[in-house]
Motif scaffolding. Structure first.
Motif, PDB file in Angstrom:
ATOM      1  N   MET A  91       2.168  22.081  78.646  1.00  9.56           N
ATOM      2  CA  MET A  91       2.494  20.671  78.882  1.00  9.56           C
ATOM      3  C   MET A  91       2.861  20.411  80.339  1.00  9.56           C
ATOM      4  O   MET A  91       2.973  21.324  81.136  1.00  9.56           O
ATOM      5  CB  MET A  91       3.641  20.245  77.978  1.00  9.56           C
ATOM      6  CG  MET A  91       4.977  20.832  78.365  1.00  9.56           C
ATOM      7  SD  MET A  91       6.342  20.351  77.271  1.00  9.56           S
ATOM      8  CE  MET A  91       6.305  18.579  77.359  1.00  9.56           C
ATOM      9  N   SER A  92       3.072  19.133  80.634  1.00  8.35           N
ATOM     10  CA  SER A  92       3.535  18.676  81.946  1.00  8.35           C
ATOM     11  C   SER A  92       4.746  17.783  81.738  1.00  8.35           C
ATOM     12  O   SER A  92       5.240  17.647  80.615  1.00  8.35           O
ATOM     13  CB  SER A  92       2.430  17.875  82.647  1.00  8.35           C
ATOM     14  OG  SER A  92       1.285  18.650  82.861  1.00  8.35           O
ATOM     15  N   GLU A  93       5.170  17.122  82.824  1.00  5.72           N
ATOM     16  CA  GLU A  93       6.301  16.198  82.704  1.00  5.72           C
ATOM     17  C   GLU A  93       5.873  14.824  82.197  1.00  5.72           C
ATOM     18  O   GLU A  93       6.699  14.026  81.764  1.00  5.72           O
ATOM     19  CB  GLU A  93       7.077  16.067  84.011  1.00  5.72           C
ATOM     20  CG  GLU A  93       6.288  15.538  85.197  1.00  5.72           C
ATOM     21  CD  GLU A  93       5.679  16.649  86.038  1.00  5.72           C
ATOM     22  OE1 GLU A  93       5.108  17.593  85.444  1.00  5.72           O
ATOM     23  OE2 GLU A  93       5.767  16.573  87.274  1.00  5.72           O
ATOM     24  N   PHE A  94       4.596  14.518  82.316  1.00  6.63           N
ATOM     25  CA  PHE A  94       4.023  13.294  81.742  1.00  6.63           C
ATOM     26  C   PHE A  94       2.516  13.396  81.836  1.00  6.63           C
ATOM     27  O   PHE A  94       1.986  14.388  82.367  1.00  6.63           O
ATOM     28  CB  PHE A  94       4.520  12.023  82.465  1.00  6.63           C
ATOM     29  CG  PHE A  94       4.743  12.155  83.944  1.00  6.63           C
ATOM     30  CD1 PHE A  94       3.705  12.504  84.787  1.00  6.63           C
ATOM     31  CD2 PHE A  94       5.997  11.940  84.505  1.00  6.63           C
ATOM     32  CE1 PHE A  94       3.912  12.632  86.150  1.00  6.63           C
ATOM     33  CE2 PHE A  94       6.221  12.083  85.869  1.00  6.63           C
ATOM     34  CZ  PHE A  94       5.168  12.424  86.692  1.00  6.63           C
ATOM     35  N   GLY A  95       1.848  12.396  81.304  1.00  6.03           N
ATOM     36  CA  GLY A  95       0.397  12.357  81.443  1.00  6.03           C
ATOM     37  C   GLY A  95       0.013  11.501  82.636  1.00  6.03           C
ATOM     38  O   GLY A  95       0.826  11.285  83.541  1.00  6.03           O
ATOM     39  N   ARG A  96      -1.216  11.025  82.616  1.00  4.61           N
ATOM     40  CA  ARG A  96      -1.681  10.241  83.763  1.00  4.61           C
ATOM     41  C   ARG A  96      -2.195   8.882  83.276  1.00  4.61           C
ATOM     42  O   ARG A  96      -2.691   8.745  82.152  1.00  4.61           O
ATOM     43  CB  ARG A  96      -2.757  10.993  84.529  1.00  4.61           C
ATOM     44  CG  ARG A  96      -2.283  12.377  84.979  1.00  4.61           C
ATOM     45  CD  ARG A  96      -2.857  12.790  86.300  1.00  4.61           C
ATOM     46  NE  ARG A  96      -2.269  12.067  87.411  1.00  4.61           N
ATOM     47  CZ  ARG A  96      -1.139  12.424  88.042  1.00  4.61           C
ATOM     48  NH1 ARG A  96      -0.456  13.494  87.671  1.00  4.61           N
ATOM     49  NH2 ARG A  96      -0.679  11.704  89.051  1.00  4.61           N
ATOM     50  N   THR A  97      -2.058   7.892  84.137  1.00  4.10           N
ATOM     51  CA  THR A  97      -2.409   6.528  83.741  1.00  4.10           C
ATOM     52  C   THR A  97      -3.854   6.435  83.283  1.00  4.10           C
ATOM     53  O   THR A  97      -4.755   7.003  83.903  1.00  4.10           O
ATOM     54  CB  THR A  97      -2.259   5.540  84.917  1.00  4.10           C
ATOM     55  OG1 THR A  97      -2.910   6.071  86.063  1.00  4.10           O
ATOM     56  CG2 THR A  97      -0.815   5.257  85.219  1.00  4.10           C
TER      57      THR A  97
END
Lengths: 426, 386
Positions: free
Chosen positions: A330-336
């Motif tokens: 995972m990451s800290e969030f995804g992308r727009t």
């Protein structure tokens, strides 16, 4: 007084210890179990974690949740996976063949769209604010589960750039539960026994170190000295098993399978560490913040991650370790979804994905969904607190009843208003 | 060109465009889009436009208008009624997938070659409401087709793509003529002016001269500024490869990347003496926030029109003359993130595709109606003074 170790305090104590015992680490004859035996022991009853952190934010649309031929879908195709009806981005060709072992959560909906707060909040599980910094997942597991019977450090972090002992991950648990970081997969500097030092001399020096350690401890807070001693001892154990991170000994065939890339090399070392019995291995990879040229960036980055990730899933499954190892990517969030003028995607916590595999996790599952254009989650999204409950549950930890003891203050180990995602669990 | 280009009009669209080009006859402007279509506009002299009662509002819409759109205050404000030319939307060409990344007009016939990011290649008439493809190949490449080039006589087209192949096709029927397998993603290609060779540039900024009939690489040279390895990201900077003047000069353009992720980098134009492969000029067009030269147009009067796109909001239109190290004209105002420039065959007008203001931003941002908006590519029409 803040019980947390200050960086300069730690640096001083470490220097003193190292100065007093330069080259004092035992390194030579392999101690403990041989790799295969250790792996066998781990298979039987010890839970472990592999936590793959793609720092900056992998795009969900170019990985786990493609939306081809939609307004924000980007240029790539979706490909079928080993799970009928489930598709990944064409950039994930190898992980697609491991989909029957993965559980993909496609409805993450979290709070932070900045790196500075997002990285910490996601890795701490975003508990309710208790006035103290919560531990990162690795530190939490080090505290809640401790080292395995291998006695190897419970929390090892394989990362690009520099290594060392990273106490900040531990939060209020104290520096003892920080991570031992291997910068570019290499052990912390000055930890290996100097080649000019004989083993018996090394042992003598070690005795000296222990004596100085006790003297030093008498003048310092227990918290600090315990941490230093603990790290030293576990690191020493790791040094005895140097074959697990010696990149010169990585089999060429495995290097090809994992990819001759930074993440390939690090993931291969991670596999060795899991086989050797490290409780929690974090592999971090940087450079995923693709605000510009997102699609060429992901076309370069994702296949390298994909190759390494699929290889370690395959290997852990083949060795039987996957049964007892929780794997998370995972990451800290995804992308727009929106594509900016620099042909990039920005930060998007509203609807993104992560992948899990292994112990306690439902294989082949896709949990949650985003809408047709991938802009928002359908129905209810899951915040990271629910994900932490899920991970703890997968590892056999009752996150509703187990608590931390912060100097007498009981604190929940995960957000008390959230609960595990049942659909993701076996 | 002795004076600055003059703004004629900005036409708004409702989607993001990738590659605008005028037809050789000058009657149609076409552009691949990020939503699997080719957008088309009829190029109409204002007098004729008035004759057919085409309102400014129709021309301002990217979507083909089934009926005249109502007056819109914003559009009316943007309109520059003095423009002698209107772009009147035609129905988009559909049937493609992903992104339509590259288009190219036939040099002599009224045909358009179109490629998409899923590997499809098609040849279609560019006039008419719903033209039927002359031929199409859904699996021309096994990955994104990044560029189409047409030979000077129009008999051959060449394509390159992320599948690491250069392929050559008969333009009349789409039959394969030749192919070459390379060792990395190919970003750009062009025919030599005599049509006997193809020059292509790859991810690592290596330029290769291919004798496509013999499937033989004749020679290779480096365009080193257009590549960097940033952590484990191969950052590919090449975006343009074209011959200037009579073919003595090969122009490579794109970005000298400093790092991946954000892709900070300087827009760069490099001229090579094609006979020797030696670089003869390198022009750097700004700072690391200014990104890429995305497209160029060579004006037969002997100057180059180029556009750039960098960090969101950053974009330039520049005019550069042979031998000069600095552009003779630079325009930034009102031109955010420019991705293509199309020179009209009358040599007097050109269109720059840019990006709407405020195209970036972390997190949720909705319209007043609660919709999640996409970005768009305005078409900026300029006139070159006589």
């Amino acid at each position: 007084m803040n019980p947390l170790c200050k960086p300069w305090e730690h640096a001083v104590s470490r220097r003193r210890f190292l100065g007093a015992s330069a080259g004092a680490f035992a390194f030579g004859a392999l101690g403990g179990l041989a790799t295969a035996q250790a792996a066998e022991a781990m298979r039987k009853n010890e839970k472990q974690v592999l936590f793959v952190w793609l720092d900056g934010g992998i795009s969900q649309l170019e990985s786990w949740d493609p939306k081809p031929n939609t307004p924000f879908g980007g240029p790539f195709r979706a490909i079928p996976t080993s799970v009928p009806g489930t598709h990944f981005s064409e950039l994930m060709a190898k992980s697609a063949k491991q989909a029957h072992r993965l559980c993909v959560l496609r409805s993450l909906c979290t709070q932070d769209n900045s790196h500075s707060s997002g990285v910490a909040r996601i890795q701490r599980g975003d508990p309710r604010n208790r006035g103290v910094p919560y531990p990162y997942f690795g530190s939490a597991i080090a505290k809640l589960m401790g080292p395995t019977s291998s006695k190897l450090p419970p929390y090892v972090w394989i990362k690009p750039d520099s290594g060392g002992f990273k106490t900040e991950d531990a939060g209020f648990l104290g520096p003892k539960y920080g991570s031992l970081a291997f910068g570019d997969g290499k052990p912390p500097e000055n930890l290996l026994r100097n080649a000019s030092l004989a083993a018996d001399e090394d042992e003598e020096r070690n005795e000296l170190r222990e004596m100085l350690n006790k003297r030093y401890a008498a003048q310092r807070r227990t918290n600090f000295t315990e941490a230093s001693s603990y790290v030293f001892d576990t690191a020493r154990e790791l040094m005895r098993r140097s074959e697990i991170f010696d990149t010169s000994k990585l089999p060429p065939k495995d290097q090809d399978r994992y990819g001759r890339t930074e993440i390939g090399r690090h993931m291969l070392i991670a596999r060795n560490m899991l086989e050797a019995g490290v409780r929690f291995v974090k592999v971090a990879n940087y450079g995923w913040d693709t605000h510009g040229d997102n699609f060429n960036g992901h076309a370069s980055l994702v296949p390298k991650f994909d190759r390494a990730f699929a290889a370690i899933i395959e290997d852990l499954a083949a060795s039987g370790l996957l049964e007892n190892t929780l794997v998370v990517a995972m990451s800290e969030f995804g992308r727009t979804p929106r594509i900016n003028g620099h042909v990039g995607r920005d930060h998007w916590p509203e609807a993104w994905s992560l992948a899990m595999a292994g112990c306690g996790v439902k294989p082949g599952a896709v949990v949650g969904a985003t809408n047709d254009n991938g802009t928002f989650v359908k129905d209810n999204g899951y915040d990271i607190g629910a994900v932490f409950h899920t991970w703890y549950s997968a590892l056999g930890i009752d996150s509703k009843t187990v608590e931390y003891d912060n100097h007498g203050q009981p604190l929940p180990i995960a957000h008390e208003e959230m609960k595990a995602i049942k659909e993701a669990l076996v | 060109m002795k004076a600055e280009p003059k703004d004629l009009k900005t036409f708004t669209t409702d989607r993001q465009l990738l590659s605008a080009r005028f037809s050789p006859c000058g009657t149609v402007l076409a552009s691949g889009a990020m939503d699997r279509v080719v957008m088309r506009w009829s190029v109409v002299e204002k007098k004729k436009a008035d004759d057919v009662a085409v309102s400014d509002d129709i021309a301002l819409l990217g979507e083909p208008a089934k009926k005249p759109a109502p007056k819109n205050a914003k559009n009316a404000k943007n309109a520059k009624p003095e423009s002698p030319v209107e772009l009147v939307p035609l129905p988009p060409l559909a049937g493609f997938n992903g992104w339509v990344q590259s288009i190219a007009f036939h040099t002599t016939e009224k045909l358009l070659f179109v490629s998409d990011s899923w590997g499809k290649l098609a040849c279609t008439p560019y006039e008419g409401d719903a033209p039927k493809s002359q031929w199409e190949n859904a699996t021309a490449h096994d990955a994104a087709i990044r560029r189409i080039a047409v030979s000077a006589d129009g008999k051959l087209i060449a394509t390159c793509g992320a599948d690491q192949f250069v392929r050559v096709w008969n333009s009349a029927d789409g039959k394969p003529v030749a192919k070459h397998e390379h060792t990395s993603d190919i970003f750009v290609l062009t025919f030599t002016p005599d049509g006997t060779q193809i020059v292509f540039g790859d991810m690592f900024a290596k330029l290769s001269v291919l004798d496509f009939k013999a499937d033989k690489i004749v020679r290779q040279f480096e365009a080193a500024p257009f590549y960097t390895l940033s952590r484990m990201q191969d950052v590919a900077g090449l975006r343009v490869l074209t011959f200037l003047d009579d073919g003595r000069t090969l122009l490579a353009a794109g970005c000298n990347p400093e790092g991946g992720g954000f892709v900070q980098g300087v827009p760069v134009l490099m001229d090579f003496d094609f006979a020797t492969g030696k670089p003869v000029r390198e022009v750097r067009l700004g700072t690391t926030k200014e990104g890429f030269v995305h497209d160029v147009a060579w004006h037969p009067e002997g100057f180059l029109i180029a556009v750039t796109s960098g960090q969101p909001g950053s974009g330039k239109l520049i005019i550069l003359r042979p031998g000069e190290k600095e552009p003779s004209y630079t325009r930034t105002a009102g031109l955010a993130n420019c991705h293509s420039v199309a020179l009209h065959p009358d040599k007097r007008r050109f269109v720059v595709t840019s990006t709407n203001a405020g195209s970036n931003g972390n997190g949720r941002r909705l319209t007043a109606d609660g919709e999640y908006p996409g970005n768009t590519s305005p078409l900026n029409l300029f006139e070159i003074p006589a």
